[in-house]
Structure formats: structure tokens, C-alpha cells
Design a protein around this motif. Structure first.
Motif, mmCIF file in Angstrom:
data_model
loop_
_atom_site.group_PDB
_atom_site.id
_atom_site.type_symbol
_atom_site.label_atom_id
_atom_site.label_comp_id
_atom_site.label_asym_id
_atom_site.label_seq_id
_atom_site.Cartn_x
_atom_site.Cartn_y
_atom_site.Cartn_z
ATOM 1 N N CYS A 1 -11.348 30.000 52.585
ATOM 2 C CA CYS A 1 -10.858 29.663 51.247
ATOM 3 C C CYS A 1 -9.390 29.238 51.348
ATOM 4 C CB CYS A 1 -11.006 30.863 50.314
ATOM 5 S SG CYS A 1 -10.356 30.577 48.653
ATOM 6 N N SER A 2 -9.086 28.042 50.851
ATOM 7 C CA SER A 2 -7.710 27.539 50.911
ATOM 8 C C SER A 2 -6.808 28.204 49.878
ATOM 9 C CB SER A 2 -7.700 26.020 50.718
ATOM 10 O OG SER A 2 -8.282 25.672 49.480
ATOM 11 N N VAL A 3 -7.376 29.042 49.010
ATOM 12 C CA VAL A 3 -6.596 29.739 48.000
ATOM 13 C C VAL A 3 -6.241 31.151 48.450
ATOM 14 C CG1 VAL A 3 -6.601 30.597 45.616
ATOM 15 C CG2 VAL A 3 -7.577 28.355 46.141
ATOM 16 N N CYS A 4 -7.264 31.929 48.854
ATOM 17 C CA CYS A 4 -7.014 33.339 49.192
ATOM 18 C C CYS A 4 -7.112 33.650 50.680
ATOM 19 C CB CYS A 4 -7.967 34.243 48.409
ATOM 20 S SG CYS A 4 -9.681 34.203 48.994
ATOM 21 N N GLY A 5 -7.678 32.745 51.482
ATOM 22 C CA GLY A 5 -7.775 32.961 52.919
ATOM 23 C C GLY A 5 -9.033 33.670 53.378
ATOM 24 N N GLU A 6 -9.900 34.055 52.472
ATOM 25 C CA GLU A 6 -11.162 34.711 52.820
ATOM 26 C C GLU A 6 -12.018 33.764 53.650
ATOM 27 O OE1 GLU A 6 -14.153 37.685 52.695
ATOM 28 O OE2 GLU A 6 -12.165 37.817 51.803
ATOM 29 N N VAL A 7 -12.616 34.273 54.739
ATOM 30 C CA VAL A 7 -13.493 33.465 55.575
ATOM 31 C C VAL A 7 -14.933 33.809 55.213
ATOM 32 C CG1 VAL A 7 -14.190 32.880 57.922
ATOM 33 C CG2 VAL A 7 -11.793 33.405 57.434
ATOM 34 N N ALA A 8 -15.688 32.804 54.789
ATOM 35 C CA ALA A 8 -17.093 33.002 54.428
ATOM 36 C C ALA A 8 -17.908 33.247 55.690
ATOM 37 C CB ALA A 8 -17.617 31.774 53.690
ATOM 38 N N SER A 9 -19.036 33.918 55.515
ATOM 39 C CA SER A 9 -19.923 34.154 56.657
ATOM 40 C C SER A 9 -20.564 32.835 57.078
ATOM 41 C CB SER A 9 -20.980 35.186 56.268
ATOM 42 O OG SER A 9 -21.726 34.718 55.170
ATOM 43 N N ALA A 10 -21.513 32.910 57.960
ATOM 44 C CA ALA A 10 -22.175 31.704 58.472
ATOM 45 C C ALA A 10 -22.580 30.784 57.324
ATOM 46 C CB ALA A 10 -23.403 32.091 59.281
ATOM 47 N N MET A 11 -22.255 29.509 57.494
ATOM 48 C CA MET A 11 -22.527 28.533 56.440
ATOM 49 C C MET A 11 -23.162 27.300 57.082
ATOM 50 S SD MET A 11 -19.806 26.836 53.787
ATOM 51 C CE MET A 11 -19.061 28.418 53.465
ATOM 52 N N PRO A 12 -24.441 27.029 56.777
ATOM 53 C CA PRO A 12 -25.082 25.846 57.347
ATOM 54 C C PRO A 12 -24.395 24.561 56.892
ATOM 55 C CG PRO A 12 -26.640 27.140 56.006
ATOM 56 C CD PRO A 12 -25.296 27.782 55.894
ATOM 57 N N LEU A 13 -24.527 23.524 57.674
ATOM 58 C CA LEU A 13 -23.856 22.261 57.362
ATOM 59 C C LEU A 13 -24.365 21.598 56.094
ATOM 60 C CD1 LEU A 13 -23.482 20.683 60.900
ATOM 61 C CD2 LEU A 13 -21.699 21.675 59.461
ATOM 62 N N ASN A 14 -25.575 21.952 55.643
ATOM 63 C CA ASN A 14 -26.089 21.326 54.424
ATOM 64 C C ASN A 14 -25.457 21.901 53.157
ATOM 65 O OD1 ASN A 14 -27.413 23.810 54.602
ATOM 66 N ND2 ASN A 14 -29.273 23.029 53.634
ATOM 67 N N VAL A 15 -24.680 22.975 53.271
ATOM 68 C CA VAL A 15 -23.965 23.537 52.122
ATOM 69 C C VAL A 15 -22.698 22.712 51.932
ATOM 70 C CG1 VAL A 15 -22.774 25.557 51.197
ATOM 71 C CG2 VAL A 15 -24.868 25.847 52.515
ATOM 72 N N ARG A 16 -22.643 21.930 50.863
ATOM 73 C CA ARG A 16 -21.515 21.028 50.634
ATOM 74 C C ARG A 16 -20.518 21.594 49.635
ATOM 75 N NH1 ARG A 16 -21.229 19.402 54.916
ATOM 76 N NH2 ARG A 16 -19.533 18.113 54.184
ATOM 77 N N GLU A 17 -20.942 22.576 48.842
ATOM 78 C CA GLU A 17 -20.064 23.191 47.851
ATOM 79 C C GLU A 17 -20.345 24.690 47.858
ATOM 80 O OE1 GLU A 17 -19.194 21.231 43.916
ATOM 81 O OE2 GLU A 17 -20.361 22.944 43.229
ATOM 82 N N TRP A 18 -19.282 25.486 47.796
ATOM 83 C CA TRP A 18 -19.467 26.936 47.809
ATOM 84 C C TRP A 18 -18.408 27.613 46.955
ATOM 85 C CZ3 TRP A 18 -15.698 30.046 50.285
ATOM 86 C CH2 TRP A 18 -14.762 29.353 51.057
ATOM 87 N N THR A 19 -18.721 28.828 46.516
ATOM 88 C CA THR A 19 -17.824 29.596 45.674
ATOM 89 C C THR A 19 -17.318 30.799 46.445
ATOM 90 O OG1 THR A 19 -19.060 28.914 43.724
ATOM 91 C CG2 THR A 19 -17.586 30.803 43.470
ATOM 92 N N CYS A 20 -16.016 30.950 46.487
ATOM 93 C CA CYS A 20 -15.387 32.081 47.174
ATOM 94 C C CYS A 20 -15.494 33.328 46.296
ATOM 95 C CB CYS A 20 -13.920 31.754 47.453
ATOM 96 S SG CYS A 20 -13.047 33.096 48.304
ATOM 97 N N ARG A 21 -15.322 34.482 46.921
ATOM 98 C CA ARG A 21 -15.339 35.736 46.145
ATOM 99 C C ARG A 21 -14.187 35.797 45.147
ATOM 100 N NH1 ARG A 21 -16.144 40.906 49.767
ATOM 101 N NH2 ARG A 21 -14.741 39.859 51.196
ATOM 102 N N CYS A 22 -13.108 35.017 45.380
ATOM 103 C CA CYS A 22 -11.986 34.999 44.429
ATOM 104 C C CYS A 22 -12.300 34.146 43.208
ATOM 105 C CB CYS A 22 -10.701 34.533 45.109
ATOM 106 S SG CYS A 22 -10.642 32.780 45.541
ATOM 107 N N GLY A 23 -13.457 33.450 43.219
ATOM 108 C CA GLY A 23 -13.895 32.682 42.065
ATOM 109 C C GLY A 23 -13.673 31.185 42.155
ATOM 110 N N VAL A 24 -12.981 30.713 43.169
ATOM 111 C CA VAL A 24 -12.694 29.284 43.307
ATOM 112 C C VAL A 24 -13.914 28.569 43.893
ATOM 113 C CG1 VAL A 24 -11.204 27.591 44.429
ATOM 114 C CG2 VAL A 24 -10.251 29.734 43.636
#
Length: 62
Positions: A8-31
Motif C-alpha cells: 500500500c502506497s499510503v500505509c505501507g501494508e504488504v498484501a499477501s499473495a496476489m495473483p496477476l489477474n487482480v488489477r484492483e485491490w483494497t488495503c486494510r486501511c481502506g484505500v
């Protein structure tokens, strides 16, 4: 290595494994991130940090 597309470019949280077909995602901070735009922001931040402070400024992994 920098997991730029799943950090996350806002809070720095690193998401777990994310397949390449995921083009949009929501961070736990809500962004909601477009994967490519988020990666570009993170790569820019890393480049500016290295330019200002030199290499080796990344905190160690825990």
C-alpha cells in the motif's frame, strides 16, 4: 526486491499473495488501489529515497 504492486502506497501494508489477474485491490486501511498506479507510486518513492540517501536504506525483514 520490492513488492511494489502489493504494498500500500499510503500505509505501507504488504498484501499477501496476489495473483496477476487482480488489477484492483483494497488495503486494510481502506484505500482502493489500481495495481499498476500503486506500483508506480512505490517505485518512485524507492527511487527518490535511494537518490537522496543511497542504497541500503530499506529496513530489515522481520
Amino acid at each position: 526486491f520490492c513488492p511494489s504492486s502489493k504494498t500500500c502506497s499510503v500505509c505501507g501494508e504488504v498484501a499477501s499473495a496476489m495473483p496477476l489477474n487482480v488489477r484492483e485491490w483494497t488495503c486494510r486501511c481502506g484505500v482502493v488501489h489500481d495495481r499498476d498506479v500503486n506500483a508506480a507510486r512505490n517505485i518512485l518513492a524507492v527511487g527518490l529515497t535511494v537518490a537522496a540517501c543511497g542504497d541500503g536504506v530499506r529496513p530489515p525483514r522481520t
